[in-house]
Design a protein around this motif. Sequence first.
Motif, PDB file in Angstrom:
ATOM      1  N   TYR A  58      -3.519  92.315 -41.794  1.00 20.19           N
ATOM      2  CA  TYR A  58      -4.147  91.676 -40.635  1.00 20.19           C
ATOM      3  C   TYR A  58      -4.375  90.204 -40.943  1.00 20.19           C
ATOM      4  CZ  TYR A  58      -5.104  96.603 -39.941  1.00 20.19           C
ATOM      5  OH  TYR A  58      -4.973  97.967 -39.833  1.00 20.19           O
ATOM      6  N   GLY A  59      -4.016  89.333 -40.000  1.00 18.30           N
ATOM      7  CA  GLY A  59      -4.221  87.911 -40.184  1.00 18.30           C
ATOM      8  C   GLY A  59      -3.118  87.278 -41.010  1.00 18.30           C
ATOM      9  N   ARG A  60      -3.276  86.008 -41.300  1.00 16.36           N
ATOM     10  CA  ARG A  60      -2.275  85.277 -42.087  1.00 16.36           C
ATOM     11  C   ARG A  60      -2.984  84.368 -43.076  1.00 16.36           C
ATOM     12  NH1 ARG A  60       3.074  83.614 -42.061  1.00 16.36           N
ATOM     13  NH2 ARG A  60       3.518  84.963 -40.302  1.00 16.36           N
ATOM     14  N   LEU A  61      -2.397  84.293 -44.251  1.00 18.09           N
ATOM     15  CA  LEU A  61      -2.915  83.486 -45.340  1.00 18.09           C
ATOM     16  C   LEU A  61      -1.720  82.930 -46.105  1.00 18.09           C
ATOM     17  CD1 LEU A  61      -5.404  82.810 -47.269  1.00 18.09           C
ATOM     18  CD2 LEU A  61      -4.828  84.935 -48.420  1.00 18.09           C
ATOM     19  N   THR A  62      -1.804  81.713 -46.561  1.00 20.98           N
ATOM     20  CA  THR A  62      -0.750  81.173 -47.410  1.00 20.98           C
ATOM     21  C   THR A  62      -1.220  81.275 -48.852  1.00 20.98           C
ATOM     22  OG1 THR A  62      -0.025  79.663 -45.679  1.00 20.98           O
ATOM     23  CG2 THR A  62       0.669  79.155 -47.922  1.00 20.98           C
ATOM     24  N   GLY A  68       3.407  75.975 -57.978  1.00 19.79           N
ATOM     25  CA  GLY A  68       3.507  75.120 -56.798  1.00 19.79           C
ATOM     26  C   GLY A  68       4.145  75.786 -55.594  1.00 19.79           C
ATOM     27  N   SER A  69       4.722  76.953 -55.803  1.00 18.87           N
ATOM     28  CA  SER A  69       5.335  77.653 -54.675  1.00 18.87           C
ATOM     29  C   SER A  69       4.254  78.357 -53.850  1.00 18.87           C
ATOM     30  CB  SER A  69       6.368  78.671 -55.172  1.00 18.87           C
ATOM     31  OG  SER A  69       5.733  79.687 -55.922  1.00 18.87           O
ATOM     32  N   SER A  70       4.624  78.800 -52.669  1.00 19.97           N
ATOM     33  CA  SER A  70       3.678  79.501 -51.811  1.00 19.97           C
ATOM     34  C   SER A  70       4.422  80.523 -50.956  1.00 19.97           C
ATOM     35  CB  SER A  70       2.922  78.513 -50.921  1.00 19.97           C
ATOM     36  OG  SER A  70       3.813  77.861 -50.050  1.00 19.97           O
ATOM     37  N   LYS A  71       3.668  81.448 -50.387  1.00 25.97           N
ATOM     38  CA  LYS A  71       4.257  82.395 -49.442  1.00 25.97           C
ATOM     39  C   LYS A  71       3.185  82.845 -48.465  1.00 25.97           C
ATOM     40  CE  LYS A  71       3.902  87.102 -51.266  1.00 25.97           C
ATOM     41  NZ  LYS A  71       4.626  88.289 -51.664  1.00 25.97           N
ATOM     42  N   ASP A  72       3.625  83.178 -47.274  1.00 26.32           N
ATOM     43  CA  ASP A  72       2.713  83.705 -46.274  1.00 26.32           C
ATOM     44  C   ASP A  72       2.471  85.173 -46.556  1.00 26.32           C
ATOM     45  OD1 ASP A  72       2.413  81.319 -44.878  1.00 26.32           O
ATOM     46  OD2 ASP A  72       4.155  81.706 -43.611  1.00 26.32           O
ATOM     47  N   PHE A  73       1.230  85.588 -46.333  1.00 28.13           N
ATOM     48  CA  PHE A  73       0.830  86.961 -46.609  1.00 28.13           C
ATOM     49  C   PHE A  73      -0.296  87.312 -45.648  1.00 28.13           C
ATOM     50  CE2 PHE A  73      -0.615  90.358 -49.650  1.00 28.13           C
ATOM     51  CZ  PHE A  73       0.610  90.986 -49.772  1.00 28.13           C
ATOM     52  N   TYR A  74      -0.706  88.572 -45.667  1.00 30.67           N
ATOM     53  CA  TYR A  74      -1.828  88.952 -44.811  1.00 30.67           C
ATOM     54  C   TYR A  74      -3.158  88.556 -45.446  1.00 30.67           C
ATOM     55  CZ  TYR A  74      -1.742  93.167 -47.800  1.00 30.67           C
ATOM     56  OH  TYR A  74      -1.731  94.044 -48.857  1.00 30.67           O
ATOM     57  N   ARG A  75      -4.183  88.436 -44.621  1.00 30.93           N
ATOM     58  CA  ARG A  75      -5.523  88.078 -45.065  1.00 30.93           C
ATOM     59  C   ARG A  75      -6.291  89.323 -45.520  1.00 30.93           C
ATOM     60  NH1 ARG A  75      -7.400  83.597 -44.600  1.00 30.93           N
ATOM     61  NH2 ARG A  75      -5.928  82.907 -43.061  1.00 30.93           N
ATOM     62  N   VAL A  76      -6.137  90.417 -44.765  1.00 33.10           N
ATOM     63  CA  VAL A  76      -6.812  91.679 -45.066  1.00 33.10           C
ATOM     64  C   VAL A  76      -5.761  92.781 -45.028  1.00 33.10           C
ATOM     65  CG1 VAL A  76      -8.529  93.360 -44.258  1.00 33.10           C
ATOM     66  CG2 VAL A  76      -9.021  90.914 -44.112  1.00 33.10           C
ATOM     67  N   SER A  86      -7.792 101.904 -49.798  1.00 29.39           N
ATOM     68  CA  SER A  86      -8.105 100.588 -50.342  1.00 29.39           C
ATOM     69  C   SER A  86      -8.056  99.565 -49.218  1.00 29.39           C
ATOM     70  CB  SER A  86      -7.102 100.176 -51.425  1.00 29.39           C
ATOM     71  OG  SER A  86      -7.286 100.943 -52.598  1.00 29.39           O
ATOM     72  N   VAL A  87      -9.035  98.670 -49.225  1.00 31.86           N
ATOM     73  CA  VAL A  87      -9.061  97.527 -48.313  1.00 31.86           C
ATOM     74  C   VAL A  87      -8.986  96.285 -49.189  1.00 31.86           C
ATOM     75  CG1 VAL A  87     -10.398  96.264 -46.582  1.00 31.86           C
ATOM     76  CG2 VAL A  87     -10.413  98.768 -46.582  1.00 31.86           C
ATOM     77  N   TYR A  88      -7.987  95.451 -48.930  1.00 32.66           N
ATOM     78  CA  TYR A  88      -7.760  94.252 -49.725  1.00 32.66           C
ATOM     79  C   TYR A  88      -8.227  93.030 -48.953  1.00 32.66           C
ATOM     80  CZ  TYR A  88      -4.685  97.583 -51.993  1.00 32.66           C
ATOM     81  OH  TYR A  88      -4.187  98.694 -52.619  1.00 32.66           O
ATOM     82  N   ILE A  89      -9.032  92.206 -49.583  1.00 34.22           N
ATOM     83  CA  ILE A  89      -9.494  90.945 -49.009  1.00 34.22           C
ATOM     84  C   ILE A  89      -8.831  89.844 -49.827  1.00 34.22           C
ATOM     85  CG2 ILE A  89     -11.481  89.526 -48.403  1.00 34.22           C
ATOM     86  CD1 ILE A  89     -11.792  92.221 -47.069  1.00 34.22           C
ATOM     87  N   MET A  90      -7.835  89.209 -49.248  1.00 34.39           N
ATOM     88  CA  MET A  90      -7.036  88.229 -49.978  1.00 34.39           C
ATOM     89  C   MET A  90      -7.610  86.819 -49.818  1.00 34.39           C
ATOM     90  SD  MET A  90      -4.993  90.464 -51.109  1.00 34.39           S
ATOM     91  CE  MET A  90      -3.823  89.442 -51.969  1.00 34.39           C
TER      92      MET A  90
END
Length: 142
Positions: A58-62, A68-76, A86-90
């Motif tokens: 759920y949501g989006r987080l970089t 130095g690299s990055s990737k888009d991932f979910y927030r929760v 399991s509930v992940y809070i990124m």
Amino acid sequence: MTIEQQIATYIESQPAAKRGALQTLHACLLKQHPGCEVWFLDGKNSEGKVVSNPNIGYGRLTLKYADGSSKDFYRVGLSATTTGISVYIMGLEDKTYLATTYGPSLGKATVTGYCIKFAKLEAINLEVLLLAVAAAFATTGA
């Protein structure tokens, strides 16, 4: 298959107790954060090898890496595991935040730097779990 279909198939594939918990949590998270981006990760890498449990996100987080690299991932994230849910809070910088802020009032759960694990939904205080999710969205954006 759409993301919604993948999520429905994943939830339906779970044993009854986990299925009910995942359905409840999925509905709560969508209600709490309407319009957020929804993800489904099947747990397989680019070669098709299983490397993790499937996750609903759920949501989006970089995510930013040390190189130095990055990737888009979910927030929760939400996932059924062999022992429960399991509930992940990124994206939390303070790895003690979840445990110190929500751990004492969550109920029967194990809280790590970014994960809240529990065997049964009935064993935790759902309102407190949803507060932790809401705080993650509020502090890191949607």
